[in-house]
Design a protein around this motif. Structure first.
Motif, PDB file in Angstrom:
ATOM      1  N   UNK A  57       0.821  -1.213   0.000  1.00 20.88           N
ATOM      2  CA  UNK A  57       0.000   0.000   0.000  1.00 20.88           C
ATOM      3  C   UNK A  57       0.855   1.264   0.000  1.00 20.88           C
ATOM      4  N   UNK A  58       2.139   1.135   0.376  1.00 17.18           N
ATOM      5  CA  UNK A  58       3.050   2.279   0.356  1.00 17.18           C
ATOM      6  C   UNK A  58       3.642   2.391  -1.047  1.00 17.18           C
ATOM      7  N   UNK A  59       3.368   3.486  -1.709  1.00 20.25           N
ATOM      8  CA  UNK A  59       3.802   3.674  -3.093  1.00 20.25           C
ATOM      9  C   UNK A  59       4.941   4.690  -3.167  1.00 20.25           C
ATOM     10  N   UNK A  60       5.837   4.455  -4.103  1.00 21.30           N
ATOM     11  CA  UNK A  60       6.910   5.412  -4.333  1.00 21.30           C
ATOM     12  C   UNK A  60       6.324   6.724  -4.836  1.00 21.30           C
ATOM     13  N   UNK A  61       6.754   7.827  -4.230  1.00 23.57           N
ATOM     14  CA  UNK A  61       6.265   9.144  -4.628  1.00 23.57           C
ATOM     15  C   UNK A  61       6.802   9.483  -6.023  1.00 23.57           C
ATOM     16  N   UNK A  62       5.920   9.645  -7.018  1.00 19.00           N
ATOM     17  CA  UNK A  62       6.381   9.913  -8.390  1.00 19.00           C
ATOM     18  C   UNK A  62       7.053  11.275  -8.543  1.00 19.00           C
ATOM     19  N   UNK A  63       6.914  12.139  -7.532  1.00 16.23           N
ATOM     20  CA  UNK A  63       7.560  13.458  -7.613  1.00 16.23           C
ATOM     21  C   UNK A  63       9.067  13.373  -7.431  1.00 16.23           C
ATOM     22  N   UNK A  64       9.536  12.255  -6.859  1.00 16.80           N
ATOM     23  CA  UNK A  64      10.974  12.111  -6.645  1.00 16.80           C
ATOM     24  C   UNK A  64      11.646  11.639  -7.934  1.00 16.80           C
ATOM     25  N   UNK A  65      12.748  12.284  -8.238  1.00 16.95           N
ATOM     26  CA  UNK A  65      13.497  11.917  -9.437  1.00 16.95           C
ATOM     27  C   UNK A  65      14.228  10.590  -9.230  1.00 16.95           C
ATOM     28  N   UNK A  66      14.245   9.762 -10.259  1.00 20.66           N
ATOM     29  CA  UNK A  66      15.049   8.553 -10.227  1.00 20.66           C
ATOM     30  C   UNK A  66      16.485   8.918 -10.612  1.00 20.66           C
ATOM     31  N   UNK A  67      17.421   8.344  -9.890  1.00 19.43           N
ATOM     32  CA  UNK A  67      18.822   8.698 -10.066  1.00 19.43           C
ATOM     33  C   UNK A  67      19.276   8.445 -11.506  1.00 19.43           C
ATOM     34  N   UNK A  68      19.926   9.439 -12.086  1.00 18.74           N
ATOM     35  CA  UNK A  68      20.421   9.344 -13.464  1.00 18.74           C
ATOM     36  C   UNK A  68      21.937   9.530 -13.472  1.00 18.74           C
TER      37      UNK A  68
END
Length: 536
Positions: A57-68
């Motif tokens: 039920x805990x979802x990754x916040x889409x506002x956070x950038x994925x490391x590039x």
């Protein structure tokens, strides 16, 4: 003096139990001499499942950038090779992704270990601008999942900030980096005749900054009070990279808001503590530790009241343990003799510390003699040297490790009025029995045990399990928190909220308090990059 009185007391204890037991009791006391040596390991050998899998039920916040790649390149531009760890085929960063209980596991692919405050400032400024989530990490000894990632957050370790900055031998004020290991800080102070005003079982691993960030209480809060009183100033890097430097050495400063208090117990959610200024007391010259047996929790309370009155200024710790916790510790320390050959319902560990050994010995002797004459204490031993003193403490300090060594543990650290302190343990065992979860294998629960700091009303409820099991968790939560709330207690006495208790803060704080906490979080960290999915 002490040896003479304890032999007399042990003889009285033997008469209480019946004739012919004195030799056995004396053997138990003598058996304390060999030093207990334990290698501290994870609580379970099995790798934990990902936190994201256990709590879908805990979802990754889409506002956070994925490391590039450009983010890695930025970190490499300000950090040396030794200050960056990246996951690869040979390194999965398990040490940084998994909590000590092996209950939670994140998915971070990079660990940053900057060697200066300025580098931390640059990192946070960049991460805030790029909306990259960051998890501050010290010794990673937390017990509520607050110091490990939930998803792919960047781990920022302060372990390379590990220097003593300054010590004033007149005032006793210590200034040090946040990454100084607690035991190292105390050893440094010992050389100057002072003592760190906090002691924990994890002192060999936990960091000074970490214990401040979660407002740890520890074993000697009864004597030295909480960190809210002893911490004089902090250096904190805010989420936007600004450095708040309030490393004061003033005991009295009544100008404006006491900002440091916001960060004590904030669990790295509104800033990363990088420096600590703390008032340390003179180190006592004489220590005594007595390990006592009593027949009921009511007697534990009576002995506590008596100890406060009769030991008064030399009383530095008053710990209690139930027999179930000692049985688990005996299993863990297989072959190591317990202080007592017989088992008793409850045990008490009393530590006294002062400046005059003869004075302290006399007070303790009178207290022990009176407690046994009153029928409150039925058996007891007193450490005769440094080794015995450490060994007696080990029977208390090794309970957490012993509770989890057979598979895992559900830990609840709560504050309750003293009269209700142990009733939670009884209620938890009853509930687990009713749910058919407690008993011999293959049932998942071994036992619910209780121990803690009577001096500040802090109970540690440890539910020892053979494996982590959702049925057990559902039986315990929110049952434990509802019970605590019904007694006007707190769901977290010293471990913090972390990931485990985030959703249950309402059992202790009212809606207005929760709103203010959220407002503070938004003010300091509007992008929510610091330690997300936790605390509030």
């Amino acid at each position: 003096m002490i040896r003479g009185i304890i032999v007399k007391q042990l003889t009285k204890a033997a008469r209480l139990r019946g004739p012919g037991n004195v030799a056995g009791v004396l053997r138990a006391a003598a058996a304390l001499a060999p030093q207990i040596t334990i290698k501290h390991n994870y609580s379970s050998k099995a790798q934990p499942k990902l936190t994201s899998e256990l709590y879908p039920s805990v979802k990754r916040n889409p506002n956070y950038k994925k490391l590039a790649n450009e983010d890695i390149q930025f970190f490499q531009s300000i950090l040396t090779e030794n200050e960056i760890l990246q996951a690869n085929d040979k390194e999965d960063l398990a040490f940084y992704n998994e909590d000590w209980m092996r209950k939670y596991r994140g998915q971070s692919k990079i660990v940053l270990k900057p060697k200066s405050v300025e580098k931390i400032s640059q990192i946070l400024k960049y991460c805030n601008e790029q909306k990259i989530a960051v998890v501050p990490q010290g010794g990673n000894t937390g017990l509520v999942g607050g110091s490990v990632p939930v998803f792919d957050e960047v781990v920022l370790s302060v372990s390379n900030l590990n220097e003593i900055r300054n010590f004033d031998p007149v005032s006793g004020i210590l200034k040090c980096d946040a990454g100084v290991i607690l035991e190292n800080a105390d050893n440094f102070l010992a050389e100057h005749g002072y003592i760190f005003p906090l002691d924990l079982g994890a002192k060999g691993s936990c960091h000074v900054g970490g214990v401040v960030a979660c407002n740890a209480g520890g074993l000697r809060l009864l004597r030295y009070g909480s960190l809210h009183g002893s911490v004089l100033g902090l250096e904190v890097v805010l989420p936007n990279g600004d450095i708040l430097n309030s490393m004061h050495s003033l005991r009295k400063d009544n100008t404006g808001y006491d900002l440091k208090q916001l960060f004590i117990g904030s669990e790295g959610t509104i800033g990363i503590i990088t420096g600590v200024s703390i008032l340390t007391p003179p180190r006592p010259k004489a220590f005594n530790v007595s390990f006592l047996a009593v027949n009921s929790y009511e007697d534990v309370q009576k002995v506590f009241v008596k100890a406060k009155k009769e030991l008064l200024e030399i009383l530095s710790a008053f710990e209690f343990m139930d027999d179930k916790s000692q049985q688990l510790t005996k299993h863990h320390l297989a072959g190591v003799p317990h202080p007592f050959e017989e088992s008793y319902p409850f045990y008490i560990l009393i530590e006294t510390s002062g400046s005059n050994k003869d004075h302290d010995d006399e007070k303790l002797e009178k207290f022990l003699e009176s407690a046994m004459e009153d029928g409150l204490v039925v058996d007891g031993v007193v450490a005769q040297d440094e080794t015995e003193l450490r060994n007696l403490w080990q029977w208390r300090e090794l309970i957490p490790e012993s509770s989890q060594c057979q598979g895992g543990v559900y830990k609840y650290d709560v504050s309750l009025p003293l009269k209700h302190l142990y009733s939670l343990v009884e209620a938890a065992n009853a509930r687990l029995s009713e749910a058919a979860l407690l008993g011999d294998a293959p049932k998942p629960v071994i036992q619910a045990v209780g121990y803690g700091h009577v001096g500040d009303g802090n109970l540690h409820l440890n539910v020892a399990v053979r494996e982590y099991n959702k049925q057990v968790e559902k039986a315990l939560e929110p049952f434990v928190y509802e019970f605590v709330s019904s007694k006007n207690g707190s769901i977290s006495a010293e471990h913090g909220l972390g990931f485990q208790k985030k959703n249950y803060i309402g059992y202790t704080k009212n809606p207005q308090e929760i709103k203010m906490i959220k407002d503070l979080k938004t003010h300091f960290d509007p992008n929510g990059i610091l330690n997300p999915y936790k605390y509030i």
